[in-house]
Design a protein around this motif. Structure first.
Motif, mmCIF file in Angstrom:
data_model
loop_
_atom_site.group_PDB
_atom_site.id
_atom_site.type_symbol
_atom_site.label_atom_id
_atom_site.label_comp_id
_atom_site.label_asym_id
_atom_site.label_seq_id
_atom_site.Cartn_x
_atom_site.Cartn_y
_atom_site.Cartn_z
ATOM 1 N N SER A 76 35.096 46.647 40.729
ATOM 2 C CA SER A 76 35.699 46.787 39.401
ATOM 3 C C SER A 76 36.606 45.602 39.084
ATOM 4 N N ALA A 77 37.408 45.174 40.066
ATOM 5 C CA ALA A 77 38.324 44.049 39.837
ATOM 6 C C ALA A 77 37.560 42.758 39.591
ATOM 7 N N TRP A 78 36.506 42.503 40.351
ATOM 8 C CA TRP A 78 35.724 41.286 40.147
ATOM 9 C C TRP A 78 35.096 41.265 38.768
ATOM 10 N N LEU A 79 34.572 42.399 38.326
ATOM 11 C CA LEU A 79 33.935 42.451 37.009
ATOM 12 C C LEU A 79 34.956 42.312 35.893
ATOM 13 N N GLN A 80 36.112 42.953 36.048
ATOM 14 C CA GLN A 80 37.132 42.891 35.002
ATOM 15 C C GLN A 80 37.759 41.511 34.898
ATOM 16 N N ASN A 81 38.007 40.873 36.038
ATOM 17 C CA ASN A 81 38.796 39.648 36.027
ATOM 18 C C ASN A 81 37.960 38.383 36.013
ATOM 19 N N MET A 82 36.710 38.461 36.465
ATOM 20 C CA MET A 82 35.814 37.303 36.361
ATOM 21 C C MET A 82 34.968 37.364 35.099
ATOM 22 N N GLY A 83 34.865 38.567 34.508
ATOM 23 C CA GLY A 83 33.888 38.801 33.451
ATOM 24 C C GLY A 83 32.608 39.310 34.097
ATOM 25 N N GLU A 84 31.859 40.141 33.382
ATOM 26 C CA GLU A 84 30.717 40.797 34.018
ATOM 27 C C GLU A 84 29.643 39.811 34.482
ATOM 28 N N THR A 85 29.318 38.823 33.668
ATOM 29 C CA THR A 85 28.276 37.873 34.078
ATOM 30 C C THR A 85 28.687 37.127 35.341
ATOM 31 N N ALA A 86 29.890 36.582 35.354
ATOM 32 C CA ALA A 86 30.376 35.841 36.522
ATOM 33 C C ALA A 86 30.611 36.774 37.707
ATOM 34 N N GLY A 87 31.031 38.007 37.422
ATOM 35 C CA GLY A 87 31.279 38.963 38.496
ATOM 36 C C GLY A 87 30.017 39.328 39.254
ATOM 37 N N TRP A 88 28.933 39.599 38.519
ATOM 38 C CA TRP A 88 27.663 39.912 39.185
ATOM 39 C C TRP A 88 27.120 38.685 39.912
ATOM 40 N N LYS A 89 27.306 37.512 39.338
ATOM 41 C CA LYS A 89 26.870 36.288 40.016
ATOM 42 C C LYS A 89 27.641 36.104 41.322
ATOM 43 N N TYR A 90 28.948 36.386 41.280
ATOM 44 C CA TYR A 90 29.747 36.298 42.502
ATOM 45 C C TYR A 90 29.219 37.264 43.555
ATOM 46 N N MET A 91 28.960 38.505 43.173
ATOM 47 C CA MET A 91 28.490 39.495 44.145
ATOM 48 C C MET A 91 27.098 39.169 44.670
ATOM 49 N N ASP A 92 26.266 38.516 43.846
ATOM 50 C CA ASP A 92 24.972 38.035 44.348
ATOM 51 C C ASP A 92 25.189 37.053 45.505
ATOM 52 N N GLY A 93 26.131 36.122 45.320
ATOM 53 C CA GLY A 93 26.416 35.146 46.363
ATOM 54 C C GLY A 93 27.037 35.788 47.596
#
Length: 348
Positions: A185-202
């Motif tokens: 939730s924090a990654w999606l809220q603070n990175m933005g959803e597009t960047a958050g999912w990209k981060y979690m992919d990595g």
């Protein structure tokens, strides 16, 4: 039925059986009132809260049903049309917000509520849930194993994308663990959803296992099973105290966080006893117990310095919209499962 909801119900089936077993014995010859309390608090803490409350109210007994946050949340939702619990205690605020949105909680302002830090409870008057303590993300880093494997110390969430960490990291499954969900939730809220999912992919490329417990990744790091575990500060502190060669890392981008909180189920037939438990959980005595493990508690001025927790810890907590996290929970978990569930730890 939504695939995510199916997964939730499957995960909590064992707990449903345990709950049924507990409920079969709620009648007492000594006429004690019995509260069936669903909780996700750490097992280290359960006895102290139970003993403290039952000493203050000897005619009321707590019967626990305990599991990880995601499992308890799923169990409560599964029982919506036939509720069993009287009180929910030590569950993530994001889960309690969801229960409130589903109309499952009864508002109640406990005695002493005005003494608590308002930001850590429901803002409605009266509140539907009242905070106990704050827990935040932390990375457990095994310094001995890192030296053996020539692994650099990560300083940020971004650092965990380094290919050198491939197969070296464990993380809580967000459908099972409140800690896992607060990270996502924090990654999606603070990175933005597009960047958050990209981060979690990595990050997924480096993950060895998604565990069904928020504590387990730190325990794994402590034992050297995986040198890096994404966990939370309570368990990191405990593993350090046990003598494991763990260093706590608080990523410089900031920490996802949530609040352990208490709420009364609207369906309870033991309202007076449930309100007494809510009163006691809001008390200075209960908050004093919480200071054994938590750097931030709801009662101001009680928290003490804990080994490994930096000064200004509260300032590391990122922006967190609990209503957004609750409202979007099922959508987020469905997407997460579709992308990453292949590395989930097998269920017992």
């Amino acid at each position: 039925m939504n695939p995510s909801r199916k997964l939730f119900l499957k995960m909590c089936s064992a707990t449903l059986v345990a709950g049924s077993m507990l409920m079969s014995g709620v009648a007492h010859a000594d006429n004690k009132a019995t509260l069936l309390v669903y909780t996700a608090i750490e097992t280290d803490a359960m006895k102290l809260y139970k003993d403290g409350f039952e000493k203050a109210y000897p005619n009321i007994e707590i019967r626990w049903v305990r599991d990880s946050t995601g499992v308890v949340t799923s169990k409560l939702l599964a029982e919506k049309n036939n509720p069993q619990a009287d009180v929910v205690l030590g569950l993530a605020a994001t889960s309690l917000v969801l229960l409130k949105q589903e109309g499952m909680l009864t508002p109640y302002q406990p005695k002493g509520f005005k003494e608590l830090t308002a930001a850590y409870s429901d803002s409605a008057q009266p509140p539907s849930w009242v905070g106990m303590d704050v827990w935040g993300a932390a990375i457990c880093f095994n310094t001995v194993e890192a030296k053996k494997q020539n692994l650099p110390k990560p300083e940020s969430w971004k650092d965990l994308l380094n290919p050198i960490y491939k197969g070296k990291i464990s993380m809580p499954h967000p459908a099972s663990s409140g800690t896992g969900y607060l990270d996502v939730s924090a990654w999606l809220q603070n990175m933005g959803e597009t960047a958050g999912w990209k981060y979690m992919d990595g990050l997924h490329a480096n993950i060895a296992q998604y565990t069904h417990s928020g504590s387990k990744p730190c325990k794994q790091a402590g034992s050297g099973e995986f040198p890096i575990g994404i966990s939370f500060e309570f368990r990191a502190h405990q593993v350090m105290r046990s003598g494991a060669p763990i260093e706590m890392i608080f990523p410089k981008e900031g920490l996802g966080w949530d609040i352990e909180a208490t709420g009364i189920m609207k369906s309870t037939k033991n309202l007076d006893a449930a309100q007494k438990l809510a009163d006691w959980m809001a008390s200075k005595e209960s908050n004093q117990i919480s200071t054994n493990w938590w750097a931030i508690v709801a009662y101001p001025g009680l928290a003490k310095k804990l080994e490994g927790i930096p000064d200004g810890y509260e300032k590391l907590l990122v922006k967190n919209d609990f209503n957004w996290a609750a409202k979007n929970r099922e959508r987020i978990l469905t997407e997460w499962n579709n992308r990453y569930n292949s590395k989930a730890e097998p269920k017992p």
